[in-house]
Design a protein around this motif. Structure first.
Motif, PDB file in Angstrom:
ATOM      1  N   ASN A  72      27.401 -46.124  30.235  1.00  0.00           N
ATOM      2  CA  ASN A  72      27.572 -47.439  29.600  1.00  0.00           C
ATOM      3  C   ASN A  72      27.261 -48.561  30.585  1.00  0.00           C
ATOM      4  O   ASN A  72      26.610 -49.553  30.235  1.00  0.00           O
ATOM      5  CB  ASN A  72      29.015 -47.602  29.105  1.00  0.00           C
ATOM      6  N   GLN A  73      27.744 -48.395  31.816  1.00  0.00           N
ATOM      7  CA  GLN A  73      27.558 -49.459  32.812  1.00  0.00           C
ATOM      8  C   GLN A  73      26.079 -49.724  33.082  1.00  0.00           C
ATOM      9  O   GLN A  73      25.655 -50.874  33.180  1.00  0.00           O
ATOM     10  CB  GLN A  73      28.268 -49.062  34.107  1.00  0.00           C
ATOM     11  N   PHE A  74      25.289 -48.639  33.156  1.00  0.00           N
ATOM     12  CA  PHE A  74      23.879 -48.812  33.523  1.00  0.00           C
ATOM     13  C   PHE A  74      22.932 -48.586  32.340  1.00  0.00           C
ATOM     14  O   PHE A  74      21.723 -48.527  32.512  1.00  0.00           O
ATOM     15  CB  PHE A  74      23.529 -47.873  34.684  1.00  0.00           C
ATOM     16  N   LYS A  75      23.502 -48.424  31.146  1.00  0.00           N
ATOM     17  CA  LYS A  75      22.720 -48.202  29.899  1.00  0.00           C
ATOM     18  C   LYS A  75      21.799 -46.973  30.019  1.00  0.00           C
ATOM     19  O   LYS A  75      20.636 -46.989  29.611  1.00  0.00           O
ATOM     20  CB  LYS A  75      21.873 -49.438  29.545  1.00  0.00           C
ATOM     21  N   VAL A  76      22.351 -45.943  30.625  1.00  0.00           N
ATOM     22  CA  VAL A  76      21.578 -44.705  30.812  1.00  0.00           C
ATOM     23  C   VAL A  76      21.794 -43.779  29.610  1.00  0.00           C
ATOM     24  O   VAL A  76      22.941 -43.442  29.286  1.00  0.00           O
ATOM     25  CB  VAL A  76      22.026 -43.992  32.109  1.00  0.00           C
ATOM     26  N   PRO A  77      20.724 -43.344  28.923  1.00  0.00           N
ATOM     27  CA  PRO A  77      20.877 -42.432  27.783  1.00  0.00           C
ATOM     28  C   PRO A  77      21.167 -41.008  28.255  1.00  0.00           C
ATOM     29  O   PRO A  77      20.557 -40.525  29.209  1.00  0.00           O
ATOM     30  CB  PRO A  77      19.520 -42.505  27.090  1.00  0.00           C
ATOM     31  N   VAL A  78      22.080 -40.331  27.563  1.00  0.00           N
ATOM     32  CA  VAL A  78      22.497 -39.000  28.012  1.00  0.00           C
ATOM     33  C   VAL A  78      22.424 -38.009  26.848  1.00  0.00           C
ATOM     34  O   VAL A  78      22.910 -38.278  25.753  1.00  0.00           O
ATOM     35  CB  VAL A  78      23.914 -39.076  28.647  1.00  0.00           C
TER      36      VAL A  78
END
Ligand SMILES: Cc1cc2nc3c(=O)[nH]c(=O)nc-3n(C[C@H](O)[C@H](O)[C@H](O)COP(=O)(O)OP(=O)(O)OC[C@H]3O[C@@H](n4cnc5c(N)ncnc54)[C@H](O)[C@@H]3O)c2cc1C
Length: 522
Positions: free
Chosen positions: A79-85
């Motif tokens: 969420n902090q870095f908008k990284v998709p997982v």
């Protein structure tokens, strides 16, 4: 120490500095050995069988978590870095996307190390497991503890697992073969980090989580399957009591045109639970390839295999054009009564050669089918890849009514389109109660760019033509998820995107899964 380098593939919309910070935080949370960024470490997460370039499904990194708290931590960093997982459990989703991410540049969250069998209750016949538990592990547990229970699993049984298979709404071959139907209670980490339990799971001290599905108020379990609204960290499900008598049998039918009559013969027996398991009606090439027949044994001609060769294979291998596998379960008295009903109905039909366990002995493919129907893991079905070679496979899985005319129409349609593209119909019908999962393995040589291109065009045409005829698939590989989402219509998609915006506004959980992606708003 492995470093993310200048060559690192960045997730969509994430700059290098932010990605490096995310990686550093993953390392602090999970430990160095659980954060993989080097190309050679990522190879297992980019082995696709779909007819598209590997690059389209290349991961930017893979991380492994071992606790629910770590999963919450991963979500927080994402969420902090908008990284998709993109989450996988045992990661054996072969032919649907394997362990690769649905979109290029996503970080894989691999939960195979969360592999505790939390509970098996031999009286209530229930289990509660973590994502990494394999069917083999459960089978061994049941054997070691001498429990009177029977598992149901997908054909890659030994190496796949109940949680991942059920999250993708997979099927097995026992009376408990519709796996999501048998699921009871989930624990899910939401995108905001909350840990949500479905059914009775929210009630402090309650012990009915694995026995009563519905709880109180909205029942949301289904919402998390084939979806991207949460990460499942525990799943409960029901196990079948092991019956005193198990009687598997096969019925071989000689002509391709027999399919309509076969379905009409099976349906009443299945709906009335005379035959209680997920019956399989397998075509000749499915049967031939699972007992290791190669196309090159018969022809070196390119293109689709001729009907004359199919007949020859049928004769050489003593196969039917259609081969029905089913089983009876219960006490000797119950099985005897049901056997009488089945054989009586077959006599009335006036065709079909019945083969029993005693007659088949240890021969394949009867042996592995009987194992699948009685919960014994094996990997025999991987023989499918012998047929054409080259490792290309995409499942085309339209749903049909369990009605003879419908199944006949679907198999003829599929065969025509596959053959037009120079590929073979390698298919089977898996009988639900009232539906058929019509499962076709679109097999092609992935080492040939020309054949790969053809397979892609063929798959697209299968989807188009089936949709025009009013048929849709129940599951699809990640290369075609957006296309299939379209066939289910705009209202469903609008609702799904509304839910996504509410639950995961940063679009971090598996964007693109089943066509749900806030970057591709609907
Ligand atoms: C020869 C052959 C035969 C096959 N036969 C069958 C069959 O009989 N029946 C059948 O169903 N399939 C079959 N398959 C397809 C597939 O291999 C199985 O369905 C397999 O069980 C799926 O892999 P898995 O169990 O490791 O799940 P995973 O790969 O771990 O998960 C599948 C998907 O579910 C989602 N997911 C997984 N874990 C989570 C989680 N914790 N939270 C949220 N989402 C999650 C992800 O989208 C993931 O990609 C077959 C494949 C082959 C090659």
């Amino acid at each position: 120490m492995s470093q993310a380098t200048a060559n690192t593939l960045l997730p969509r919309g994430v700059n290098d500095a932010n990605f490096q910070q995310a990686i550093a935080q993953f390392r602090a949370l999970l430990g160095e050995e659980n954060v993989l960024v080097k190309d050679e470490q990522l190879i297992p997460y980019n082995k696709i069988m779909m007819a598209v370039d590997n690059a389209e499904h290349a991961p930017s990194a893979a991380v492994t978590a071992t606790t629910v708290e770590q999963v919450q931590g991963v979500v927080k960093i994402c969420n902090q870095f908008k990284v998709p997982v993109w989450t996988i459990s045992t990661g054996r989703n072969f032919g649907y996307g394997s362990a690769a991410p649905g979109q290029r540049g996503q970080v894989i969250l691999d939960l195979k190390k969360m592999n505790k069998i939390l509970h098996v209750d031999p009286e209530l016949c229930t289990a509660l497991v973590e994502p990494g538990v394999t069917y083999q592990q459960l089978y061994d547990y049941i054997q070691e503890h001498n429990l009177p229970l029977m598992l149901s699993f997908s054909a890659p049984s030994a190496i796949a697992g109940p949680l991942g298979n059920t999250m993708d709404r997979g099927v097995g071959y026992t009376p408990y073969g519709e796996h999501f139907l048998m699921q009871c209670g989930m624990e899910v980490v939401l995108a905001n980090g909350d840990v949500y339990r479905t059914g009775m799971g929210g009630v402090k001290g309650d012990n009915a989580w694995q026995v009563f599905k519905w709880g109180y108020g909205p029942t949301l379990d289904g919402m998390f399957t084939q979806a991207n609204y949460g990460i499942c960290t525990k799943m409960g499900f029901w196990l079948m009591p092991k019956p005193p008598v198990f009687k598997p049998f096969e019925i071989k039918f000689d002509n391709q045109s027999d399919i309509a009559e076969i379905v009409e013969f099976i349906r009443p027996l299945r709906i009335a639970q005379i035959i209680p398991n997920s019956v399989v009606i397998a075509g000749v090439l499915w049967e031939a390839s699972t007992c290791n027949t190669r196309r090159s044994d018969y022809t070196s001609e390119p293109g689709a295999t001729s009907d004359a060769i199919l007949k020859q294979i049928q004769k050489d291998k003593n196969l039917g054009a259609w081969n029905v596998y089913a089983a009876l379960y219960g006490t000797q008295e119950q099985v005897d009564v049901n056997w009488k009903i089945v054989t009586g109905a077959l006599k009335q039909l006036g065709k079909g050669r019945i083969v029993t366990q005693e007659q088949a002995g240890d021969t394949q493919p009867f042996k592995y089918r009987a194992q699948l129907m009685s919960g014994v893991p094996n990997l025999q079905e991987f023989g499918l890849y012998n047929w054409r070679g080259g490792g290309g496979s995409m499942w085309f899985a339209p749903v049909s009514q369990a009605r003879g005319s419908e199944c006949d129409k679907q198999q003829a349609l599929a065969k025509r389109i596959l053959n037009k593209h120079g590929l073979d119909y390698v298919g089977e019908f898996i009988v639900g109660w009232r539906d058929m999962h019509h499962v076709i393995d679109v097999l092609y040589d992935r080492s040939s760019p020309e054949e790969t291109k053809r397979a892609n065009a063929c798959f697209a045409e299968l989807l188009d033509v089936f949709e025009q005829e009013g048929y849709a698939v129940y599951r699809v590989n990640t290369a075609f998820q957006e296309r299939v989402a379209q066939s289910y219509g705009p209202v469903k998609r609008k609702l799904e995107h509304t839910l996504k915006r509410a639950l995961d506004p940063n679009n971090i959980l598996a964007p693109g899964k089943s066509g749900i992606d806030l970057a591709n708003p609907f």
